[in-house]
Design a protein around this motif. Sequence first.
Motif, short mmCIF file in Angstrom:
data_model
loop_
_atom_site.label_atom_id
_atom_site.label_comp_id
_atom_site.label_asym_id
_atom_site.label_seq_id
_atom_site.Cartn_x
_atom_site.Cartn_y
_atom_site.Cartn_z
N ILE A 150 0.83 -1.21 0.00
CA ILE A 150 0.00 0.00 0.00
C ILE A 150 0.86 1.26 0.00
CG2 ILE A 150 -1.62 1.35 1.40
CD1 ILE A 150 -2.79 -1.37 2.33
N LEU A 151 1.87 1.30 0.87
CA LEU A 151 2.73 2.47 0.95
C LEU A 151 3.50 2.69 -0.36
CD1 LEU A 151 4.20 2.07 4.56
CD2 LEU A 151 2.42 3.66 3.80
N ALA A 152 4.02 1.61 -0.94
CA ALA A 152 4.78 1.73 -2.19
C ALA A 152 3.90 2.17 -3.35
CB ALA A 152 5.47 0.41 -2.51
N LEU A 153 2.70 1.62 -3.44
CA LEU A 153 1.81 1.98 -4.53
C LEU A 153 1.35 3.43 -4.43
CD1 LEU A 153 -0.29 -1.31 -4.83
CD2 LEU A 153 1.43 -0.45 -6.45
N ILE A 154 1.18 3.93 -3.21
CA ILE A 154 0.83 5.34 -3.03
C ILE A 154 1.95 6.23 -3.57
CG2 ILE A 154 0.48 7.15 -1.32
CD1 ILE A 154 -1.01 5.08 0.40
N VAL A 155 3.20 5.91 -3.18
CA VAL A 155 4.34 6.69 -3.66
C VAL A 155 4.47 6.57 -5.18
CG1 VAL A 155 6.85 6.95 -3.56
CG2 VAL A 155 5.56 6.47 -1.47
N ALA A 156 4.31 5.36 -5.70
CA ALA A 156 4.45 5.13 -7.14
C ALA A 156 3.41 5.91 -7.93
CB ALA A 156 4.34 3.64 -7.43
N ALA A 157 2.17 5.92 -7.46
CA ALA A 157 1.09 6.61 -8.18
C ALA A 157 1.36 8.11 -8.27
CB ALA A 157 -0.24 6.36 -7.48
N VAL A 158 2.05 8.64 -7.27
CA VAL A 158 2.35 10.08 -7.25
C VAL A 158 3.61 10.41 -8.04
CG1 VAL A 158 2.97 12.03 -5.75
CG2 VAL A 158 1.18 10.42 -5.04
N ALA A 159 4.63 9.54 -7.96
CA ALA A 159 5.96 9.92 -8.42
C ALA A 159 6.44 9.23 -9.70
CB ALA A 159 6.97 9.65 -7.31
N GLU A 160 5.81 8.11 -10.10
CA GLU A 160 6.36 7.35 -11.22
C GLU A 160 5.31 7.07 -12.30
OE1 GLU A 160 9.57 4.76 -8.50
OE2 GLU A 160 7.89 3.77 -9.49
N PRO A 161 5.73 7.12 -13.57
CA PRO A 161 4.81 6.72 -14.65
C PRO A 161 4.67 5.21 -14.69
CG PRO A 161 6.98 7.22 -15.55
CD PRO A 161 7.04 7.57 -14.08
N ILE A 162 3.60 4.75 -15.35
CA ILE A 162 3.38 3.30 -15.44
C ILE A 162 2.60 3.00 -16.71
CG2 ILE A 162 1.19 3.30 -14.20
CD1 ILE A 162 3.98 0.63 -14.01
N SER A 163 2.78 1.79 -17.24
CA SER A 163 2.03 1.33 -18.40
C SER A 163 1.93 -0.19 -18.33
CB SER A 163 2.73 1.74 -19.71
OG SER A 163 3.98 1.06 -19.84
N PHE A 164 0.94 -0.75 -19.05
CA PHE A 164 0.82 -2.20 -19.08
C PHE A 164 2.03 -2.84 -19.74
CE2 PHE A 164 -3.75 -1.08 -18.71
CZ PHE A 164 -4.03 -1.80 -17.55
N ALA A 165 2.63 -2.13 -20.72
CA ALA A 165 3.82 -2.65 -21.38
C ALA A 165 4.98 -2.78 -20.39
CB ALA A 165 4.22 -1.74 -22.53
N ALA A 166 5.12 -1.78 -19.49
CA ALA A 166 6.19 -1.83 -18.50
C ALA A 166 5.98 -2.98 -17.53
CB ALA A 166 6.26 -0.50 -17.75
N ILE A 167 4.73 -3.16 -17.10
CA ILE A 167 4.42 -4.27 -16.19
C ILE A 167 4.70 -5.61 -16.86
CG2 ILE A 167 2.58 -5.44 -14.92
CD1 ILE A 167 1.30 -2.71 -14.48
N GLY A 168 4.30 -5.72 -18.13
CA GLY A 168 4.55 -6.96 -18.86
C GLY A 168 6.02 -7.26 -19.02
N ALA A 169 6.82 -6.21 -19.25
CA ALA A 169 8.26 -6.42 -19.44
C ALA A 169 8.94 -6.87 -18.15
CB ALA A 169 8.90 -5.12 -19.94
N ALA A 170 8.39 -6.46 -17.01
CA ALA A 170 9.00 -6.83 -15.72
C ALA A 170 8.21 -7.93 -15.01
CB ALA A 170 9.08 -5.59 -14.83
N LEU A 171 7.26 -8.56 -15.70
CA LEU A 171 6.37 -9.50 -15.04
C LEU A 171 7.11 -10.70 -14.45
CD1 LEU A 171 3.45 -10.12 -14.32
CD2 LEU A 171 3.22 -11.32 -16.51
N GLY A 172 8.10 -11.21 -15.16
CA GLY A 172 8.84 -12.35 -14.65
C GLY A 172 9.52 -12.05 -13.33
N GLU A 173 10.17 -10.89 -13.26
CA GLU A 173 10.85 -10.48 -12.02
C GLU A 173 9.84 -10.22 -10.90
OE1 GLU A 173 11.51 -9.31 -15.02
OE2 GLU A 173 13.68 -9.03 -15.32
N ILE A 174 8.71 -9.59 -11.25
CA ILE A 174 7.68 -9.31 -10.25
C ILE A 174 7.16 -10.61 -9.64
CG2 ILE A 174 5.33 -8.44 -9.90
CD1 ILE A 174 5.99 -6.29 -12.04
N LEU A 175 6.90 -11.60 -10.49
CA LEU A 175 6.37 -12.87 -9.99
C LEU A 175 7.41 -13.63 -9.17
CD1 LEU A 175 4.30 -14.12 -13.07
CD2 LEU A 175 3.46 -13.10 -10.95
N TYR A 176 8.67 -13.58 -9.60
CA TYR A 176 9.71 -14.29 -8.83
C TYR A 176 9.84 -13.71 -7.43
CZ TYR A 176 14.13 -15.97 -7.03
OH TYR A 176 15.08 -16.53 -6.22
N VAL A 177 10.02 -12.39 -7.35
CA VAL A 177 10.22 -11.80 -6.02
C VAL A 177 8.91 -11.79 -5.22
CG1 VAL A 177 12.21 -10.42 -6.69
CG2 VAL A 177 9.92 -9.45 -6.90
#
Length: 296
Positions: free
Chosen positions: A190-217
Amino acid sequence: MTRIQANLVLLLAAAIWGGGFVAQSTAMKAIGPFWFIGLRFAVATIVVLPFVWMENRKAEKPLTRSNWLSFLCIGIALFGGAATQQLGLLTTTVTNSSFITGLYVVFVPLIAVVFLRRQPHWIIWPAALTALSGIYLLSGGSLSRLTSGDFLTVVCAVFWAVQITLAGSSVRETGRPLGISAAQFAITAILALIVAAVAEPISFAAIGAALGEILYVGIFSSGLAFALQIIGQRYTSAPQAAIILSSEALFGASLGALLLGETMGPLGYAGCALMFTAMLAVELVPELTRRRSVAV
């Protein structure tokens, strides 16, 4: 679970975390650090929830307000450690990050003595100093090479020490290791997503590109390994847990060399030897002392 079994559980957690350093580093080629933290811990929360439900069914007493406050503090400490570590990886190597993170082996006994009034076994102090010397050698033995990412990782080590100490105390008090895991994961997400929504851009393409790492960790490095940490800490002391968990640096450096081409010189191998010496000392000396006392 015996103390030796608990320490083996902690060693498995350390091996999984070692692989996580590589995933954390490569993921940021596609996604911002706080989006990565938020998504990984959201996945970890989902993974652990079914086991929390089973744990709650067997619980002998309900959680108190004090327990929930403790969970909140553990979650905040985890968020601080995850954030400073992830930001540090922007400007430092996987090898440096994994070994500097291991500085928490020094901070844990200090926290336990100063704030919790717990006197550890005497071997913890020389073992911690030995481990610190090993970390110094593994980082190259040159303070002039430290970057801003290295300094952030030192701060990360302080947060990890706080999280390890608080989690160890809370699991002994509540008997709910998986509940603590889920709570700290959810708070961090929750804390990280709040900071991310305010400070960082995001796209489905970016999530897809990092999906393997996200699922591993999220599944292994966060969900499984942190749960193993909480379970293992139930049957061992916080200083001993810190020494054993510091071996994640060895796994991180090895995988960094294998997968990312990072190298380790003679000083690195000397550091490895010191780290293993510290781990063996903290494991064997208390047991030998106890057996000698019983025999007498």
